[in-house]
Design a protein around this motif. Structure first.
Motif, short mmCIF file in Angstrom:
data_model
loop_
_atom_site.label_atom_id
_atom_site.label_comp_id
_atom_site.label_asym_id
_atom_site.label_seq_id
_atom_site.Cartn_x
_atom_site.Cartn_y
_atom_site.Cartn_z
N GLY A 219 47.36 128.99 21.49
CA GLY A 219 47.93 129.60 20.30
C GLY A 219 47.75 131.10 20.33
O GLY A 219 47.02 131.64 21.16
N TYR A 220 48.46 131.77 19.43
CA TYR A 220 48.29 133.21 19.30
C TYR A 220 47.00 133.53 18.56
O TYR A 220 46.41 134.58 18.74
N ARG A 221 46.60 132.58 17.73
CA ARG A 221 45.32 132.70 17.04
C ARG A 221 44.90 131.31 16.59
O ARG A 221 45.69 130.36 16.65
N PHE A 222 43.66 131.16 16.16
CA PHE A 222 43.13 129.87 15.74
C PHE A 222 42.57 129.95 14.34
O PHE A 222 41.99 130.96 13.96
N GLU A 223 42.75 128.90 13.59
CA GLU A 223 42.09 128.74 12.29
C GLU A 223 41.00 127.71 12.49
O GLU A 223 41.26 126.61 12.96
N GLY A 224 39.78 128.06 12.14
CA GLY A 224 38.65 127.15 12.33
C GLY A 224 37.98 127.43 13.66
O GLY A 224 38.39 128.29 14.43
N ALA A 225 36.91 126.68 13.92
CA ALA A 225 36.14 126.91 15.14
C ALA A 225 35.52 125.61 15.62
O ALA A 225 35.29 124.68 14.84
N ILE A 226 35.25 125.58 16.91
CA ILE A 226 34.46 124.51 17.52
C ILE A 226 33.45 125.15 18.45
O ILE A 226 33.65 126.28 18.92
N HIS A 227 32.37 124.42 18.71
CA HIS A 227 31.32 124.89 19.61
C HIS A 227 30.85 123.72 20.45
O HIS A 227 31.04 122.55 20.08
N ASN B 169 47.34 120.62 19.23
CA ASN B 169 47.59 121.78 18.38
C ASN B 169 46.60 121.86 17.23
O ASN B 169 46.44 122.90 16.62
N ARG B 170 46.00 120.72 16.93
CA ARG B 170 45.02 120.69 15.85
C ARG B 170 44.02 119.59 16.14
O ARG B 170 44.31 118.64 16.85
N LEU B 171 42.83 119.75 15.55
CA LEU B 171 41.80 118.72 15.66
C LEU B 171 40.90 118.82 14.45
O LEU B 171 40.93 119.81 13.71
N GLU B 172 40.12 117.78 14.25
CA GLU B 172 39.16 117.76 13.15
C GLU B 172 37.76 117.94 13.75
O GLU B 172 37.38 117.21 14.66
N ASN B 173 37.04 118.93 13.26
CA ASN B 173 35.66 119.13 13.66
C ASN B 173 34.82 118.27 12.72
O ASN B 173 34.61 118.61 11.56
N THR C 76 31.41 119.89 11.28
CA THR C 76 31.48 120.85 10.16
C THR C 76 32.42 120.40 9.05
O THR C 76 32.41 120.97 7.97
N GLY C 77 33.27 119.42 9.36
CA GLY C 77 34.26 118.98 8.37
C GLY C 77 35.50 119.87 8.33
O GLY C 77 36.35 119.72 7.45
N ALA C 78 35.60 120.79 9.26
CA ALA C 78 36.72 121.74 9.25
C ALA C 78 37.90 121.21 10.06
O ALA C 78 37.73 120.47 11.03
N SER C 79 39.08 121.63 9.65
CA SER C 79 40.29 121.39 10.43
C SER C 79 40.54 122.62 11.28
O SER C 79 40.50 123.74 10.78
N VAL C 80 40.78 122.42 12.56
CA VAL C 80 40.99 123.53 13.49
C VAL C 80 42.43 123.47 13.97
O VAL C 80 42.89 122.42 14.41
N ARG C 81 43.14 124.61 13.85
CA ARG C 81 44.55 124.65 14.25
C ARG C 81 44.83 125.84 15.14
O ARG C 81 44.34 126.93 14.89
N ALA C 82 45.67 125.59 16.15
CA ALA C 82 46.20 126.67 16.98
C ALA C 82 47.47 127.15 16.31
O ALA C 82 48.37 126.36 16.03
#
Length: 133
Positions: free
Chosen positions: A48-56, A75-79, A82-88
């Motif tokens: 992606g050009y940028r990401f919303e959310g994070a994974i480690h 393009n997206r996943l559930e962390n 943390t309970g966060a949704s991560v999107r490209a």
């Protein structure tokens, strides 16, 4: 759909043309059975050009996508940690629409100028003789 633990997370930037670039996350999702034994490693890629959310590394994730060349492209996943949704994120639709309109206007301008060059009669001076035998 895969669910497991993130391992070997890397991030890189790839150039796309003169000034564009995208970010690529690659990692493995390690899946485990009920006894806690690792049963599979699934390579995953997010672009992606940028990401919303994070994974480690070590986060538990759930992701779905399509497999290509043995790698799961998402393009997206559930962390789940943390309970966060991560999107490209790609290029926004308004920016894409503006770019398409600009390209269409430039093409129309070029076509209009070529039409004028090819099909308009040349300017003839007023004193140019018009009687031909």
């Amino acid at each position: 759909m895969v669910e497991g633990q993130v391992r070997a997370l890397t991030s890189r930037t790839e150039r796309q043309g003169e000034s564009d670039h995208s970010t690529v996350w690659t990692f493995r999702v390690e899946r485990y059975d009920e006894a806690g034994d690792r049963i599979s490693l699934i390579p995953v890629e997010m672009r992606g050009y940028r990401f919303e959310g994070a994974i480690h590394d070590g986060d538990w994730v759930r992701a779905g996508g399509r497999r290509k060349g043995g790698t799961l492209h998402v393009n997206r996943l559930e962390n789940l940690t943390t309970g966060a949704s991560v999107r490209a994120k790609g290029i926004s639709k308004p920016v894409m629409i503006i770019a398409c309109v600009m390209i269409a206007l430039i093409a129309a301008f070029i076509a209009w100028n070529f039409y004028g060059i090819l099909f308009e009669a040349p300017d003839v001076p007023s004193d140019y003789p018009s009687d031909f035998p």
